[in-house]
Design an enzyme around this catalytic site. Structure first.
Site: not given
Length: 386
Positions: A141, A171, A244-246, A302
Site C-alpha cells: 500500500h 500487503d 509514514g511508518n508503514s 488443505g
C-alpha cells in the site's frame, strides 16, 4: 521529488471503526479500516477523482538474486555488533546498527484534482534493505499506483527505485535500487517471540521524520484483523507508530526483523495499537517476489489450523479442519493432529506455516511431522494450489 517537502505521511493510516465492533467481536477479530491520508488530495478537494497510474513490476533477473532471504542464525550486521554474552543488544546498539539499513520512501501518484487536472500527488512511507545489492522490503500500500519512487538513506543520499513485485493479499512489496555495498537487515523468527518481549520500530513518521526510533513491547501474538476486507494475522505492539511508518521494520532485542509494520489503529481515545506482518510469513513472500516478480500459485495443504498448547505443554499448530480431497487428507492428516514441522522447519502458528509454504510451490511433496495423541508421525503431503 524531495522527501523533505512532503507535508503528510504515508498514504494510509488505519482507524478502528466502532460501528464494526459488534460484528467483528462475534468473529473474535479486531476490525481495522484503511483511510487515505494524502494531504495533497485533501488540499485539492474531496471532489477530485483519484486515478492511480499502473506500475508494472520489473521482470525478474535471469541470475539468482543475491537477496533471497532466510531466517538467518546471525545478525546481518554481526561485524558491528557489540552484544553481550547473551546475544541481546542494548537499545542504543539496535538504533546505531539497524538505522543505516532503514530507508524513507517518497512516491508520486498520477491523479486528478477537483478541477479534473492531471497532477502528481506526493506520499511517503518506510522500507528496509535486506541485501547489500539494494533489495528493499516495504508494504504494497505504500507504493501502490506509484508513477515515481525515490528512497532516501539514513545518510541523506537519495536513489530512484523500481518495483520488483508486490502482493496485495499480504500487503508486501519489494523494491530495488542500483547500489551495492549496503548495510542490510535479516529476518528473525517471529514464532520465537513472546508477549512482553521488547521491540523497536524504525520508520518515517509523517513523511518528514526519517529514521525515527521508537520502543515498545509485543502486546499480542496471532492478532486477527481485517483490512480492506482481507483477514490478516499480525503481531500487535505498543511501539509508537504513525502514518509514514508503514513498511518499516519491527525489531527484536537481537536486531532481527520480526515484523513489517503495516497498520495502526487510530482515533479518539485509541493509543498504542500497532500491527506488523510476522517475519516468518514475510520472508517466504519476499522470496517469491524476488524470484518471480509476484506470488505464483499459492501452495496450500488443505487444512485449517489454530495455535494451541498440546498435551506436552508446547505451543503447537492444531488442525481444526481438513479439506476433502486436499493434499492433507490424502496424506492422512486428521482433525486434532498437532503439526510440529513442515519441510524440516518447526512451525507453531498459521503465519509460520504459510511462511514455509510460500518458500515452496504447488505440486511439491513435503514431509509433515505431527503429533497424534502419544504418537509422532511423519507424513508426505503433496501441496495443492489456490
Amino acid at each position: 521529488m524531495n522527501l523533505n517537502e512532503i507535508n503528510e505521511g504515508a498514504r494510509y493510516a488505519y482507524s478502528f471503526n466502532p460501528q464494526d465492533a459488534k460484528q467483528e467481536r462475534r468473529a473474535s477479530r479486531t476490525g481495522v479500516k484503511i483511510a487515505a491520508l494524502m494531504l495533497a488530495c485533501l488540499m485539492l478537494g474531496a471532489a477530485g477523482g483519484f486515478l492511480g497510474a499502473y506500475l508494472s513490476p520489473a521482470p525478474p533477473s535471469a541470475e539468482t538474486p543475491a537477496a533471497l532471504v532466510q531466517l538467518a542464525p546471525e545478525p546481518s550486521l554481526a561485524e558491528q555488533l557489540t552484544a553481550s554474552a547473551s546475544g541481546k543488544l542494548t537499545l542504543q546498539e539496535i538504533a546505531a546498527n539497524c538505522n543505516p539499513a532503514v530507508v524513507a520512501i517518497a512516491i508520486e501518484v498520477t491523479g486528478r484534482n477537483a478541477f479534473g487536472q492531471v497532477v502528481n500527488l506526493p506520499s511517503a512511507g518506510s522500507g528496509f534493505l535486506i541485501s547489500a545489492d539494494g533489495y528493499i522490503v516495504t508494504n504494497n500500500h505504500v507504493i501502490e499506483g506509484a508513477s515515481a519512487i525515490k528512497v532516501q538513506m539514513s545518510d541523506g543520499k537519495s536513489y530512484d527505485a523500481e518495483v520488483v513485485g508486490a502482493d496485495t493479499y499480504t500487503d508486501l512489496a519489494v523494491l530495488k535500487i542500483n547500489v551495492s555495498g549496503l548495510k542490510h537487515l535479516t529476518f528473525g523468527d517471529s514464532d520465537g517471540i513472546r508477549v512482553g518481549d521488547q521491540t523497536a520500530a524504525i520508520g518515517n513518521p509523517l513523511g518528514q521524520l526519517a529514521n525515527t526510533f521508537t520502543v515498545g513491547y509485543i502486546s499480542a501474538l496471532h492478532r486477527e484483523i481485517n483490512i480492506d476486507g482481507i483477514p490478516r494475522t499480525m503481531l500487535q505492539t505498543d511501539a509508537a507508530l504513525n502514518s509514514g511508518n508503514s513498511g518499516g521494520p519491527l525489531l527484536n532485542d537481537h536486531g532481527y526483523v520480526i515484523g513489517v509494520v503495516a497498520a495502526k489503529s487510530s482515533g479518539s481515545g485509541v493509543e498504542g495499537l500497532g500491527f506488523a506482518i510476522p517475519s516468518n510469513l514475510a520472508a517466504g513472500i519476499v522470496n517469491q517476489i524476488i524470484e518471480h516478480g509476484s506470488v505464483t500459485g499459492r501452495p496450500y495443504m488443505g487444512i485449517s489450523a489454530q495455535t494451541r498448547v498440546n498435551n506436552l505443554g508446547q505451543r503447537s499448530l492444531q488442525v481444526s479442519g481438513v479439506e476433502a480431497g486436499g493434499g492433507a487428507e490424502k496424506a492422512g492428516i486428521r482433525e486434532g493432529d498437532y503439526i510440529l514441522e513442515v519441510d524440516g522447519t518447526a512451525v507453531s502458528s498459521r503465519e509460520g506455516l504459510l511462511g514455509v509454504l510460500y518458500r515452496l510451490k504447488a505440486g511439491d511433496t513435503v514431509k509433515v511431522k505431527l503429533q497424534r495423541g502419544q504418537q509422532t508421525l511423519t507424513l508426505d503431503v503433496t501441496l495443492g494450489s489456490t
